[in-house]
Design a protein around this motif. Structure first.
Motif, PDB file in Angstrom:
ATOM      1  N   MET A 184      -4.776 -11.346  11.884  1.00  0.00           N
ATOM      2  CA  MET A 184      -4.309 -10.952  13.219  1.00  0.00           C
ATOM      3  C   MET A 184      -3.048 -10.091  13.129  1.00  0.00           C
ATOM      4  O   MET A 184      -2.909  -9.108  13.855  1.00  0.00           O
ATOM      5  CB  MET A 184      -4.045 -12.189  14.078  1.00  0.00           C
ATOM      6  CG  MET A 184      -5.304 -12.956  14.429  1.00  0.00           C
ATOM      7  SD  MET A 184      -6.468 -12.021  15.413  1.00  0.00           S
ATOM      8  CE  MET A 184      -5.897 -12.458  17.035  1.00  0.00           C
ATOM      9  N   GLY A 185      -2.143 -10.433  12.221  1.00  0.00           N
ATOM     10  CA  GLY A 185      -0.942  -9.627  12.029  1.00  0.00           C
ATOM     11  C   GLY A 185      -1.278  -8.220  11.556  1.00  0.00           C
ATOM     12  O   GLY A 185      -0.685  -7.239  12.019  1.00  0.00           O
ATOM     13  N   ALA A 186      -2.242  -8.120  10.642  1.00  0.00           N
ATOM     14  CA  ALA A 186      -2.671  -6.808  10.141  1.00  0.00           C
ATOM     15  C   ALA A 186      -3.321  -5.998  11.261  1.00  0.00           C
ATOM     16  O   ALA A 186      -3.058  -4.795  11.395  1.00  0.00           O
ATOM     17  CB  ALA A 186      -3.634  -6.986   8.966  1.00  0.00           C
ATOM     18  N   ILE A 187      -4.143  -6.638  12.068  1.00  0.00           N
ATOM     19  CA  ILE A 187      -4.790  -5.948  13.191  1.00  0.00           C
ATOM     20  C   ILE A 187      -3.728  -5.448  14.171  1.00  0.00           C
ATOM     21  O   ILE A 187      -3.762  -4.295  14.601  1.00  0.00           O
ATOM     22  CB  ILE A 187      -5.821  -6.861  13.889  1.00  0.00           C
ATOM     23  CG1 ILE A 187      -7.038  -7.063  12.984  1.00  0.00           C
ATOM     24  CG2 ILE A 187      -6.234  -6.286  15.256  1.00  0.00           C
ATOM     25  CD1 ILE A 187      -8.018  -8.121  13.476  1.00  0.00           C
ATOM     26  N   SER A 199      -1.046  -0.843  16.557  1.00  0.00           N
ATOM     27  CA  SER A 199       0.185  -0.286  17.129  1.00  0.00           C
ATOM     28  C   SER A 199       0.339   1.205  16.831  1.00  0.00           C
ATOM     29  O   SER A 199       1.107   1.890  17.508  1.00  0.00           O
ATOM     30  CB  SER A 199       1.406  -1.053  16.612  1.00  0.00           C
ATOM     31  OG  SER A 199       1.686  -0.721  15.255  1.00  0.00           O
ATOM     32  N   PHE A 200      -0.419   1.737  15.881  1.00  0.00           N
ATOM     33  CA  PHE A 200      -0.361   3.163  15.549  1.00  0.00           C
ATOM     34  C   PHE A 200      -1.412   3.984  16.305  1.00  0.00           C
ATOM     35  O   PHE A 200      -1.486   5.191  16.135  1.00  0.00           O
ATOM     36  CB  PHE A 200      -0.529   3.367  14.037  1.00  0.00           C
ATOM     37  CG  PHE A 200       0.691   2.999  13.258  1.00  0.00           C
ATOM     38  CD1 PHE A 200       1.640   3.954  12.928  1.00  0.00           C
ATOM     39  CD2 PHE A 200       0.914   1.693  12.869  1.00  0.00           C
ATOM     40  CE1 PHE A 200       2.787   3.617  12.220  1.00  0.00           C
ATOM     41  CE2 PHE A 200       2.053   1.340  12.165  1.00  0.00           C
ATOM     42  CZ  PHE A 200       2.991   2.299  11.835  1.00  0.00           C
ATOM     43  N   GLU A 201      -2.214   3.335  17.109  1.00  0.00           N
ATOM     44  CA  GLU A 201      -3.269   4.017  17.864  1.00  0.00           C
ATOM     45  C   GLU A 201      -2.751   4.441  19.237  1.00  0.00           C
ATOM     46  O   GLU A 201      -1.705   3.979  19.699  1.00  0.00           O
ATOM     47  CB  GLU A 201      -4.472   3.083  18.043  1.00  0.00           C
ATOM     48  CG  GLU A 201      -5.116   2.645  16.752  1.00  0.00           C
ATOM     49  CD  GLU A 201      -6.065   3.672  16.154  1.00  0.00           C
ATOM     50  OE1 GLU A 201      -6.566   4.540  16.897  1.00  0.00           O
ATOM     51  OE2 GLU A 201      -6.319   3.582  14.947  1.00  0.00           O
ATOM     52  N   TRP A 247      -6.081  10.341   7.633  1.00  0.00           N
ATOM     53  CA  TRP A 247      -6.072   8.937   7.222  1.00  0.00           C
ATOM     54  C   TRP A 247      -5.093   8.685   6.091  1.00  0.00           C
ATOM     55  O   TRP A 247      -4.497   7.611   6.027  1.00  0.00           O
ATOM     56  CB  TRP A 247      -7.488   8.446   6.910  1.00  0.00           C
ATOM     57  CG  TRP A 247      -8.097   8.004   8.207  1.00  0.00           C
ATOM     58  CD1 TRP A 247      -8.886   8.725   9.042  1.00  0.00           C
ATOM     59  CD2 TRP A 247      -7.840   6.771   8.859  1.00  0.00           C
ATOM     60  NE1 TRP A 247      -9.142   8.004  10.186  1.00  0.00           N
ATOM     61  CE2 TRP A 247      -8.516   6.794  10.091  1.00  0.00           C
ATOM     62  CE3 TRP A 247      -7.092   5.644   8.536  1.00  0.00           C
ATOM     63  CZ2 TRP A 247      -8.479   5.741  10.986  1.00  0.00           C
ATOM     64  CZ3 TRP A 247      -7.067   4.578   9.425  1.00  0.00           C
ATOM     65  CH2 TRP A 247      -7.749   4.642  10.640  1.00  0.00           C
ATOM     66  N   GLN A 248      -4.848   9.660   5.240  1.00  0.00           N
ATOM     67  CA  GLN A 248      -3.808   9.491   4.218  1.00  0.00           C
ATOM     68  C   GLN A 248      -2.454   9.272   4.890  1.00  0.00           C
ATOM     69  O   GLN A 248      -1.677   8.423   4.471  1.00  0.00           O
ATOM     70  CB  GLN A 248      -3.750  10.705   3.291  1.00  0.00           C
ATOM     71  CG  GLN A 248      -4.708  10.625   2.144  1.00  0.00           C
ATOM     72  CD  GLN A 248      -4.310  11.575   1.029  1.00  0.00           C
ATOM     73  OE1 GLN A 248      -3.728  12.633   1.255  1.00  0.00           O
ATOM     74  NE2 GLN A 248      -4.635  11.180  -0.182  1.00  0.00           N
ATOM     75  N   VAL A 249      -2.194  10.046   5.939  1.00  0.00           N
ATOM     76  CA  VAL A 249      -0.950   9.881   6.681  1.00  0.00           C
ATOM     77  C   VAL A 249      -0.885   8.475   7.284  1.00  0.00           C
ATOM     78  O   VAL A 249       0.151   7.796   7.190  1.00  0.00           O
ATOM     79  CB  VAL A 249      -0.811  10.961   7.785  1.00  0.00           C
ATOM     80  CG1 VAL A 249       0.339  10.651   8.732  1.00  0.00           C
ATOM     81  CG2 VAL A 249      -0.644  12.333   7.154  1.00  0.00           C
ATOM     82  N   ARG A 250      -1.982   8.024   7.875  1.00  0.00           N
ATOM     83  CA  ARG A 250      -1.998   6.690   8.498  1.00  0.00           C
ATOM     84  C   ARG A 250      -1.734   5.603   7.466  1.00  0.00           C
ATOM     85  O   ARG A 250      -0.965   4.665   7.712  1.00  0.00           O
ATOM     86  CB  ARG A 250      -3.331   6.463   9.215  1.00  0.00           C
ATOM     87  CG  ARG A 250      -3.499   5.084   9.859  1.00  0.00           C
ATOM     88  CD  ARG A 250      -2.459   4.742  10.934  1.00  0.00           C
ATOM     89  NE  ARG A 250      -2.215   5.791  11.880  1.00  0.00           N
ATOM     90  CZ  ARG A 250      -2.867   5.978  13.022  1.00  0.00           C
ATOM     91  NH1 ARG A 250      -3.838   5.172  13.370  1.00  0.00           N
ATOM     92  NH2 ARG A 250      -2.547   6.974  13.826  1.00  0.00           N
ATOM     93  N   TYR A 251      -2.376   5.696   6.295  1.00  0.00           N
ATOM     94  CA  TYR A 251      -2.116   4.706   5.246  1.00  0.00           C
ATOM     95  C   TYR A 251      -0.629   4.681   4.909  1.00  0.00           C
ATOM     96  O   TYR A 251      -0.028   3.610   4.778  1.00  0.00           O
ATOM     97  CB  TYR A 251      -2.959   4.986   3.998  1.00  0.00           C
ATOM     98  CG  TYR A 251      -4.410   4.596   4.144  1.00  0.00           C
ATOM     99  CD1 TYR A 251      -4.823   3.285   3.948  1.00  0.00           C
ATOM    100  CD2 TYR A 251      -5.383   5.530   4.481  1.00  0.00           C
ATOM    101  CE1 TYR A 251      -6.155   2.916   4.088  1.00  0.00           C
ATOM    102  CE2 TYR A 251      -6.713   5.169   4.628  1.00  0.00           C
ATOM    103  CZ  TYR A 251      -7.096   3.858   4.434  1.00  0.00           C
ATOM    104  OH  TYR A 251      -8.404   3.490   4.581  1.00  0.00           O
ATOM    105  N   GLY A 252      -0.039   5.858   4.768  1.00  0.00           N
ATOM    106  CA  GLY A 252       1.388   5.934   4.471  1.00  0.00           C
ATOM    107  C   GLY A 252       2.242   5.332   5.577  1.00  0.00           C
ATOM    108  O   GLY A 252       3.204   4.609   5.302  1.00  0.00           O
TER     109      GLY A 252
END
Length: 193
Positions: A22-25, A30-32, A104-109
Motif C-alpha cells: 500500500m505504501g508503494a502504491i 502521487s506522481f500521476e 519511464w526512466q525518468v519516473r523510475y528515477g
C-alpha cells in the motif's frame, strides 16, 4: 503454543507485506495526474489483490518463474525494457529507447529506483515492493488502452483481465470465479474507503 506463534508470525508478515504494498502504491500514484490518482490507486490495489492476495499469498514471493509478487513475466519485462527505437527529427528510424521508455526512466528515477534494466530486475527478484508496483504500473502504461476513468469494479476487472493478466487467469478458475475473487478484494480494500 508453537502453532499459535507460527500463526502470529504469518499474520504479522501478511500485515507487513500489505503495508509495504500500500505504501508503494501510494508513492507511485502521487506522481500521476491528480485526476487519475484515485482510479489508478484502486486498479493497483486490485492488481496486487489478484496477483498475491495483497501480500497474503506467501507462494507469490521468491518465485523463480516470474519476476516479483506482482507476477511480471519475462516477456512483459523484456517488452518494457528492451530498446524499441524511435523516429528522429529527420523522420528516420534510429535505435535506442522510445519516448515512452525515456519517460519511464525518468519516473523510475523520480521514485528513487534505478533506471537500468538489470538493476530493476534484481529488485524484482528480491520482491522489492516499490519496484514491483512500479513495474506493474509500467506494464499497464506499455499498452495503447488509456486507464479507466471509473473505479466501477467491473470496469477495473475487465481492464486488469485484458491488459495485465491475459494468459494466467484460466489457471486459477473460470471468469465467474475470478470476478467473484476480484469483488471480494474490492469490497475489502476499496468499498470500505
Amino acid at each position: 503454543a508453537i502453532t499459535g506463534m507460527a500463526q502470529d508470525n504469518k499474520v504479522g508478515e501478511v500485515s507487513q507485506n500489505q503495508s509495504q504494498i500500500m505504501g508503494a502504491i501510494d508513492k507511485l500514484v502521487s506522481f500521476e495526474k491528480p485526476e487519475s490518482q484515485d482510479v489508478l490507486r484502486n486498479l493497483m490495489i486490485m492488481t496486487a489483490h489478484m496477483e498475491n492476495s495483497m501480500g497474503g499469498d506467501s507462494s507469490a514471493y521468491g518465485r523463480g518463474y516470474t519476476n516479483s509478487f506482482m507476477s511480471i513475466d519475462n516477456n512483459a519485462f523484456e517488452n518494457m525494457f528492451n530498446p524499441k527505437g524511435r523516429v528522429n527529427e529527420e523522420g528516420r528510424w534510429e535505435a535506442g529507447l522510445s519516448p515512452s521508455q525515456e519517460k519511464w526512466q525518468v519516473r523510475y528515477g523520480e521514485l528513487g529506483l534505478p533506471t537500468e534494466k538489470s538493476a530493476i530486475l534484481a529488485l524484482l527478484k528480491s520482491d522489492n515492493p516499490l519496484a514491483a508496483v512500479t513495474v506493474a504500473r509500467h506494464a499497464y502504461a506499455n499498452v495503447e488502452d488509456p486507464l479507466p476513468t471509473s473505479s466501477d469494479p467491473r470496469v477495473l476487472y475487465d481492464y486488469y483481465k485484458k491488459l495485465y493478466n491475459r494468459g494466467g487467469m484460466g489457471e486459477h478458475g473460470d471468469d465467474k470465479e475470478n470476478y467473484e475473487r476480484f469483488l471480494a478484494g474490492y469490497n475489502k480494500y476499496i468499498k470500505q474507503q
